[in-house]
Design a protein around this motif. Sequence first.
Motif, PDB file in Angstrom:
ATOM      1  N   ASP A 126      78.875  61.852  36.363  1.00 36.14           N
ATOM      2  CA  ASP A 126      79.351  60.748  35.534  1.00 36.14           C
ATOM      3  C   ASP A 126      80.217  59.818  36.371  1.00 36.14           C
ATOM      4  N   TRP A 127      80.633  58.710  35.770  1.00 32.53           N
ATOM      5  CA  TRP A 127      81.479  57.770  36.487  1.00 32.53           C
ATOM      6  C   TRP A 127      82.252  56.912  35.484  1.00 32.53           C
ATOM      7  N   GLY A 128      83.300  56.247  35.981  1.00 34.39           N
ATOM      8  CA  GLY A 128      84.082  55.374  35.125  1.00 34.39           C
ATOM      9  C   GLY A 128      85.090  54.604  35.949  1.00 34.39           C
ATOM     10  N   TYR A 216      91.166  55.987  31.522  1.00 33.78           N
ATOM     11  CA  TYR A 216      89.925  55.298  31.876  1.00 33.78           C
ATOM     12  C   TYR A 216      89.642  54.161  30.902  1.00 33.78           C
ATOM     13  N   THR A 217      88.853  53.195  31.341  1.00 34.10           N
ATOM     14  CA  THR A 217      88.439  52.117  30.431  1.00 34.10           C
ATOM     15  C   THR A 217      87.615  52.665  29.275  1.00 34.10           C
ATOM     16  N   THR A 218      87.026  53.838  29.465  1.00 35.06           N
ATOM     17  CA  THR A 218      86.185  54.437  28.427  1.00 35.06           C
ATOM     18  C   THR A 218      86.965  55.259  27.415  1.00 35.06           C
ATOM     19  N   SER A 219      88.230  55.549  27.682  1.00 38.93           N
ATOM     20  CA  SER A 219      88.996  56.408  26.778  1.00 38.93           C
ATOM     21  C   SER A 219      89.095  55.866  25.349  1.00 38.93           C
ATOM     22  N   PRO A 220      89.249  54.551  25.153  1.00 41.24           N
ATOM     23  CA  PRO A 220      89.304  54.046  23.772  1.00 41.24           C
ATOM     24  C   PRO A 220      88.044  54.347  22.961  1.00 41.24           C
ATOM     25  N   PHE A 272      71.852  67.273  29.546  1.00 43.71           N
ATOM     26  CA  PHE A 272      73.228  67.280  30.066  1.00 43.71           C
ATOM     27  C   PHE A 272      73.860  65.896  29.919  1.00 43.71           C
ATOM     28  N   GLN A 273      73.155  64.898  30.417  1.00 43.24           N
ATOM     29  CA  GLN A 273      73.731  63.560  30.510  1.00 43.24           C
ATOM     30  C   GLN A 273      74.026  62.930  29.155  1.00 43.24           C
ATOM     31  N   SER A 274      73.214  63.239  28.149  1.00 41.40           N
ATOM     32  CA  SER A 274      73.426  62.639  26.831  1.00 41.40           C
ATOM     33  C   SER A 274      74.699  63.150  26.164  1.00 41.40           C
ATOM     34  N   VAL A 275      75.216  64.285  26.656  1.00 41.73           N
ATOM     35  CA  VAL A 275      76.447  64.849  26.113  1.00 41.73           C
ATOM     36  C   VAL A 275      77.684  64.143  26.667  1.00 41.73           C
ATOM     37  N   TYR A 283      80.840  57.243  31.683  1.00 40.44           N
ATOM     38  CA  TYR A 283      79.477  56.742  31.754  1.00 40.44           C
ATOM     39  C   TYR A 283      78.578  57.800  32.396  1.00 40.44           C
ATOM     40  N   PRO A 284      77.365  58.001  31.883  1.00 46.22           N
ATOM     41  CA  PRO A 284      76.463  58.993  32.475  1.00 46.22           C
ATOM     42  C   PRO A 284      75.945  58.531  33.833  1.00 46.22           C
ATOM     43  N   ALA A 285      75.543  59.492  34.649  1.00 45.03           N
ATOM     44  CA  ALA A 285      75.068  59.176  36.002  1.00 45.03           C
ATOM     45  C   ALA A 285      73.589  58.806  36.031  1.00 45.03           C
ATOM     46  N   VAL A 286      72.877  59.031  34.942  1.00 43.79           N
ATOM     47  CA  VAL A 286      71.480  58.614  34.835  1.00 43.79           C
ATOM     48  C   VAL A 286      71.331  57.795  33.559  1.00 43.79           C
ATOM     49  N   GLU A 287      70.306  56.964  33.519  1.00 48.67           N
ATOM     50  CA  GLU A 287      70.083  56.136  32.346  1.00 48.67           C
ATOM     51  C   GLU A 287      69.643  57.000  31.165  1.00 48.67           C
ATOM     52  N   LEU A 288      70.277  56.800  30.037  1.00 46.20           N
ATOM     53  CA  LEU A 288      69.962  57.585  28.847  1.00 46.20           C
ATOM     54  C   LEU A 288      68.766  56.980  28.113  1.00 46.20           C
ATOM     55  N   ASP A 289      67.901  57.839  27.630  1.00 45.61           N
ATOM     56  CA  ASP A 289      66.717  57.375  26.903  1.00 45.61           C
ATOM     57  C   ASP A 289      67.098  56.535  25.696  1.00 45.61           C
TER      58      ASP A 289
END
Length: 330
Positions: A126-128, A216-220, A272-275, A283-289
């Motif tokens: 993941d990343w952020g 993180y910017t994603t925390s909100p 894994f990534q969708s969780v 943010y997930p490390a791969v594009e989510l479907d």
Amino acid sequence: MKHLVFTAGCLTAATSAMAQDSDQTPELTVYTYDSFVAEWGPGPQIEQAFEATCTCDLNLVGVEDGAALLARVRLEGENTDADIVLGLDTNLVAAAKETGLFAQHGMTPDLDLPITWDDPVFLPYDWGYFAFVHDKDMDAPSNFKALADSDTSIVIQDPRSSTPGLGLLMWVKTAYGDDAPAIWEGLSDNIVTVTKGWTEAYGLFLEGEADMVLSYTTSPAYHLIAEEDATKTAAAFDEGHYMQVEVAGKLASTDQPELADQFLAFMLTQDFQSVIPTTNWMYPAVELDDGLPDGFETLVQPEKSLLLSAEEAAAKRDAALDEWLNALSR
């Protein structure tokens, strides 16, 4: 009577076989940080999903915060119980490689990151972006200098044990270079406390102990999606925001190399990534479907992204840490 004896014999044999199979169930031990294995973190869902595919026991071991992971594995050396370490980031990758404890993953992953990734040892999950989170009704500073000049109180994490804490050091150093010591001197009276990890720091913020917390910017998104609370946001800083890419790596000493490889491959699947977005709030490390969850479109998007290479981060880490310690000891 013979039938009953035969049935009992079969049951005894079957029970013995089941016990033997149970004894031989392989176990994969993953060292990670505490919030990952928490009931509200991604760990429980990922454990269930992986065990459904591996016929194994996935043992997730929480070890404080990210930077503490490397310290523990370095201390344990080749005798470590870990097969996988999950929770290091780009600021620690070079130091982790120097230990010689990690093996190459041998994968060519299809990633969805803002940067190119070609590391042969560590794989992102993941990343952020680091940011200071605050209540929306607050007139928040828009850069580090304004923060230092204000009466705003903040909670941060210790860079010696926490990846966000180390990320803050790299953020200030990257943005200000030789002027970083002056920034830390200005910030020293804004800091209410320094915690060992992210969980403690964020908890203090939610309890009202500080105006802002390093997160993180994603925390909100957590407050918006999980709590239906739209009162939190991240302060957008003029200098830009430092990026974090979190990674996992396989220990060379693992006695379950195939299972470890299976986990690393699973880590980049949709299961894994969708969780990740709604449990690790990154943010997930791969594009989510199905794309990112509703609410992520409301998050602050940094106008400038900051990131040192693993080698640059390693070269600047000690000096940045000394600057931080000197400022806070005055």
